[in-house]
Design a protein around this motif. Structure first.
Motif, PDB file in Angstrom:
ATOM      1  N   LEU A   1      34.815 112.975  12.113  1.00 55.90           N
ATOM      2  CA  LEU A   1      34.996 111.910  11.130  1.00 55.90           C
ATOM      3  C   LEU A   1      33.646 111.499  10.549  1.00 55.90           C
ATOM      4  CD1 LEU A   1      37.728 109.870  12.999  1.00 55.90           C
ATOM      5  CD2 LEU A   1      38.014 111.293  10.983  1.00 55.90           C
ATOM      6  N   ALA A   2      33.664 110.919   9.357  1.00 56.81           N
ATOM      7  CA  ALA A   2      32.431 110.615   8.628  1.00 56.81           C
ATOM      8  C   ALA A   2      31.543 109.621   9.363  1.00 56.81           C
ATOM      9  CB  ALA A   2      32.766 110.082   7.233  1.00 56.81           C
ATOM     10  N   GLY A   3      32.133 108.682  10.097  1.00 60.04           N
ATOM     11  CA  GLY A   3      31.331 107.703  10.828  1.00 60.04           C
ATOM     12  C   GLY A   3      32.208 106.651  11.465  1.00 60.04           C
ATOM     13  N   ALA A   4      31.636 105.937  12.407  1.00 66.26           N
ATOM     14  CA  ALA A   4      32.343 104.856  13.086  1.00 66.26           C
ATOM     15  C   ALA A   4      31.330 103.782  13.441  1.00 66.26           C
ATOM     16  CB  ALA A   4      33.037 105.364  14.347  1.00 66.26           C
ATOM     17  N   SER A   5      31.721 102.536  13.309  1.00 72.84           N
ATOM     18  CA  SER A   5      30.858 101.410  13.681  1.00 72.84           C
ATOM     19  C   SER A   5      31.648 100.448  14.545  1.00 72.84           C
ATOM     20  CB  SER A   5      30.359 100.669  12.437  1.00 72.84           C
ATOM     21  OG  SER A   5      29.546 101.504  11.651  1.00 72.84           O
ATOM     22  N   VAL A   6      30.960  99.847  15.506  1.00 73.69           N
ATOM     23  CA  VAL A   6      31.573  98.870  16.399  1.00 73.69           C
ATOM     24  C   VAL A   6      30.958  97.513  16.093  1.00 73.69           C
ATOM     25  CG1 VAL A   6      31.939  98.183  18.800  1.00 73.69           C
ATOM     26  CG2 VAL A   6      31.891 100.613  18.191  1.00 73.69           C
ATOM     27  N   PHE A   7      31.823  96.510  15.908  1.00 78.69           N
ATOM     28  CA  PHE A   7      31.385  95.156  15.630  1.00 78.69           C
ATOM     29  C   PHE A   7      31.903  94.233  16.713  1.00 78.69           C
ATOM     30  CE2 PHE A   7      31.750  97.448  11.660  1.00 78.69           C
ATOM     31  CZ  PHE A   7      30.503  97.207  11.084  1.00 78.69           C
ATOM     32  N   ARG A   8      30.998  93.456  17.299  1.00 82.29           N
ATOM     33  CA  ARG A   8      31.356  92.509  18.354  1.00 82.29           C
ATOM     34  C   ARG A   8      31.579  91.148  17.720  1.00 82.29           C
ATOM     35  NH1 ARG A   8      27.609  89.893  22.795  1.00 82.29           N
ATOM     36  NH2 ARG A   8      29.072  89.699  24.518  1.00 82.29           N
ATOM     37  N   GLY A   9      32.757  90.586  17.966  1.00 91.37           N
ATOM     38  CA  GLY A   9      33.091  89.287  17.403  1.00 91.37           C
ATOM     39  C   GLY A   9      32.478  88.149  18.200  1.00 91.37           C
ATOM     40  N   ILE A  10      32.328  87.014  17.549  1.00 92.92           N
ATOM     41  CA  ILE A  10      31.808  85.840  18.254  1.00 92.92           C
ATOM     42  C   ILE A  10      32.933  84.906  18.689  1.00 92.92           C
ATOM     43  CG2 ILE A  10      29.545  85.929  17.191  1.00 92.92           C
ATOM     44  CD1 ILE A  10      30.456  83.718  15.285  1.00 92.92           C
ATOM     45  N   GLU A  11      34.117  85.106  18.112  1.00 93.04           N
ATOM     46  CA  GLU A  11      35.262  84.308  18.520  1.00 93.04           C
ATOM     47  C   GLU A  11      36.523  84.933  17.956  1.00 93.04           C
ATOM     48  OE1 GLU A  11      36.192  79.626  19.150  1.00 93.04           O
ATOM     49  OE2 GLU A  11      35.014  80.154  17.397  1.00 93.04           O
ATOM     50  N   GLY A  12      37.622  84.821  18.678  1.00 86.20           N
ATOM     51  CA  GLY A  12      38.879  85.341  18.179  1.00 86.20           C
ATOM     52  C   GLY A  12      39.981  85.240  19.214  1.00 86.20           C
ATOM     53  N   PHE A  13      41.204  85.551  18.780  1.00 81.46           N
ATOM     54  CA  PHE A  13      42.343  85.628  19.695  1.00 81.46           C
ATOM     55  C   PHE A  13      43.284  86.683  19.188  1.00 81.46           C
ATOM     56  CE2 PHE A  13      43.880  82.684  16.532  1.00 81.46           C
ATOM     57  CZ  PHE A  13      45.223  82.980  16.404  1.00 81.46           C
TER      58      PHE A  13
ATOM     59  N   SER B   1      31.995  83.120  22.083  1.00 84.63           N
ATOM     60  CA  SER B   1      30.656  83.339  22.626  1.00 84.63           C
ATOM     61  C   SER B   1      29.900  82.022  22.773  1.00 84.63           C
ATOM     62  CB  SER B   1      29.860  84.284  21.715  1.00 84.63           C
ATOM     63  OG  SER B   1      29.658  83.692  20.450  1.00 84.63           O
ATOM     64  N   ARG B   2      30.551  80.897  22.438  1.00 86.41           N
ATOM     65  CA  ARG B   2      29.881  79.599  22.589  1.00 86.41           C
ATOM     66  C   ARG B   2      29.549  79.347  24.050  1.00 86.41           C
ATOM     67  NH1 ARG B   2      33.815  75.698  20.466  1.00 86.41           N
ATOM     68  NH2 ARG B   2      35.256  77.436  20.514  1.00 86.41           N
ATOM     69  N   LEU B   3      28.386  78.804  24.286  1.00 84.74           N
ATOM     70  CA  LEU B   3      27.839  78.660  25.631  1.00 84.74           C
ATOM     71  C   LEU B   3      28.756  77.886  26.580  1.00 84.74           C
ATOM     72  CD1 LEU B   3      25.481  79.358  27.413  1.00 84.74           C
ATOM     73  CD2 LEU B   3      24.364  77.251  26.680  1.00 84.74           C
ATOM     74  N   LEU B   4      29.369  76.815  26.111  1.00 86.87           N
ATOM     75  CA  LEU B   4      30.183  75.988  27.004  1.00 86.87           C
ATOM     76  C   LEU B   4      31.483  76.660  27.429  1.00 86.87           C
ATOM     77  CD1 LEU B   4      29.639  72.472  25.418  1.00 86.87           C
ATOM     78  CD2 LEU B   4      28.583  73.429  27.474  1.00 86.87           C
ATOM     79  N   SER B   5      31.933  77.628  26.662  1.00 83.34           N
ATOM     80  CA  SER B   5      33.162  78.345  27.038  1.00 83.34           C
ATOM     81  C   SER B   5      32.929  79.841  26.912  1.00 83.34           C
ATOM     82  CB  SER B   5      34.327  77.888  26.160  1.00 83.34           C
ATOM     83  OG  SER B   5      34.025  78.076  24.801  1.00 83.34           O
ATOM     84  N   LEU B   6      31.844  80.295  27.528  1.00 84.34           N
ATOM     85  CA  LEU B   6      31.432  81.694  27.399  1.00 84.34           C
ATOM     86  C   LEU B   6      32.518  82.646  27.894  1.00 84.34           C
ATOM     87  CD1 LEU B   6      29.023  83.341  26.448  1.00 84.34           C
ATOM     88  CD2 LEU B   6      28.181  83.333  28.777  1.00 84.34           C
ATOM     89  N   SER B   7      32.894  83.562  27.040  1.00 80.23           N
ATOM     90  CA  SER B   7      33.915  84.552  27.379  1.00 80.23           C
ATOM     91  C   SER B   7      33.243  85.870  27.698  1.00 80.23           C
ATOM     92  CB  SER B   7      34.872  84.742  26.205  1.00 80.23           C
ATOM     93  OG  SER B   7      35.747  85.815  26.460  1.00 80.23           O
ATOM     94  N   GLU B   8      33.803  86.583  28.634  1.00 83.13           N
ATOM     95  CA  GLU B   8      33.302  87.909  28.958  1.00 83.13           C
ATOM     96  C   GLU B   8      34.119  88.992  28.280  1.00 83.13           C
ATOM     97  OE1 GLU B   8      33.079  88.355  33.147  1.00 83.13           O
ATOM     98  OE2 GLU B   8      31.711  86.683  33.407  1.00 83.13           O
ATOM     99  N   ASP B   9      35.086  88.607  27.462  1.00 82.98           N
ATOM    100  CA  ASP B   9      35.944  89.589  26.807  1.00 82.98           C
ATOM    101  C   ASP B   9      36.055  89.264  25.322  1.00 82.98           C
ATOM    102  OD1 ASP B   9      37.564  91.810  26.570  1.00 82.98           O
ATOM    103  OD2 ASP B   9      39.384  90.743  27.143  1.00 82.98           O
ATOM    104  N   LEU B  10      34.929  89.368  24.623  1.00 82.48           N
ATOM    105  CA  LEU B  10      34.903  89.045  23.202  1.00 82.48           C
ATOM    106  C   LEU B  10      35.645  90.107  22.393  1.00 82.48           C
ATOM    107  CD1 LEU B  10      31.224  87.822  22.950  1.00 82.48           C
ATOM    108  CD2 LEU B  10      33.293  86.440  22.797  1.00 82.48           C
ATOM    109  N   PRO B  11      36.122  89.721  21.203  1.00 85.15           N
ATOM    110  CA  PRO B  11      36.810  90.695  20.367  1.00 85.15           C
ATOM    111  C   PRO B  11      35.839  91.757  19.847  1.00 85.15           C
ATOM    112  CG  PRO B  11      36.663  88.565  19.257  1.00 85.15           C
ATOM    113  CD  PRO B  11      36.104  88.389  20.627  1.00 85.15           C
ATOM    114  N   VAL B  12      36.345  92.977  19.708  1.00 83.95           N
ATOM    115  CA  VAL B  12      35.565  94.094  19.198  1.00 83.95           C
ATOM    116  C   VAL B  12      36.404  94.779  18.125  1.00 83.95           C
ATOM    117  CG1 VAL B  12      34.599  96.352  19.777  1.00 83.95           C
ATOM    118  CG2 VAL B  12      34.319  94.461  21.353  1.00 83.95           C
ATOM    119  N   ALA B  13      35.750  95.151  17.023  1.00 83.21           N
ATOM    120  CA  ALA B  13      36.415  95.912  15.967  1.00 83.21           C
ATOM    121  C   ALA B  13      35.672  97.227  15.784  1.00 83.21           C
ATOM    122  CB  ALA B  13      36.436  95.131  14.659  1.00 83.21           C
ATOM    123  N   ILE B  14      36.406  98.321  15.801  1.00 86.53           N
ATOM    124  CA  ILE B  14      35.848  99.637  15.519  1.00 86.53           C
ATOM    125  C   ILE B  14      36.356 100.020  14.133  1.00 86.53           C
ATOM    126  CG2 ILE B  14      35.670 102.044  16.231  1.00 86.53           C
ATOM    127  CD1 ILE B  14      37.047  99.785  18.768  1.00 86.53           C
TER     128      ILE B  14
END
Length: 126
Positions: free
Chosen positions: A39-51, A60-73
């Motif tokens: 394929l021509a290319g692929a990029s991975v983007f890490r989200g800062i918040e989502g559901f 990713s906010r410090l007071l409610s830090l998540s270890e399973d942030l959203p990711v988009a490929i």
């Protein structure tokens, strides 16, 4: 050198950062398979918040830090190449969202690494 212009298909896979495939990150497996499929290319983007389907908000906010942030490929290529890759995603993505969007590529030209090298200052030379 890779050239892609005109009508194309954008494939976006939404998963969690902690999703895995055989003990390695799922996003890495998808990128490696996309590369192997030519394929021509692929990029991975890490989200800062989502559901997603679970309705649990990950942030990713410090007071409610998540270890399973959203990711988009995101992968953009010809319709035929992207659709040919979908069976591999069926195998890999058991939870998440996969979308397809028609798009138009204005300009995509990959560099020819065999003709370019970098010196220690990062300047390109031939």
């Amino acid at each position: 050198m890779t050239r892609l212009t005109g009508r194309a298909l954008r494939l976006t896979v939404f998963i969690g950062e902690n999703d895995t495939w055989h003990h390695k990150p799922l996003y890495a497996e998808i990128v490696h398979r996309a590369h192997a499929a030519g394929l021509a290319g692929a990029s991975v983007f890490r989200g800062i918040e989502g559901f997603g389907a679970s309705s649990l908000v990950h942030t990713s906010r410090l007071l409610s830090l998540s270890e399973d942030l959203p990711v988009a490929i995101v992968i953009v290529d010809t319709v035929e190449h992207v659709r040919g890759f979908l069976p591999q995603l069926d195998e890999l993505v058991t939870e998440g969202l996969v979308t397809l969007d028609d798009c138009e590529v204005i300009r995509y030209v990959g560099r020819d690494d065999t003709l370019r090298t970098s010196d220690t200052k990062g300047k390109k030379s031939s």
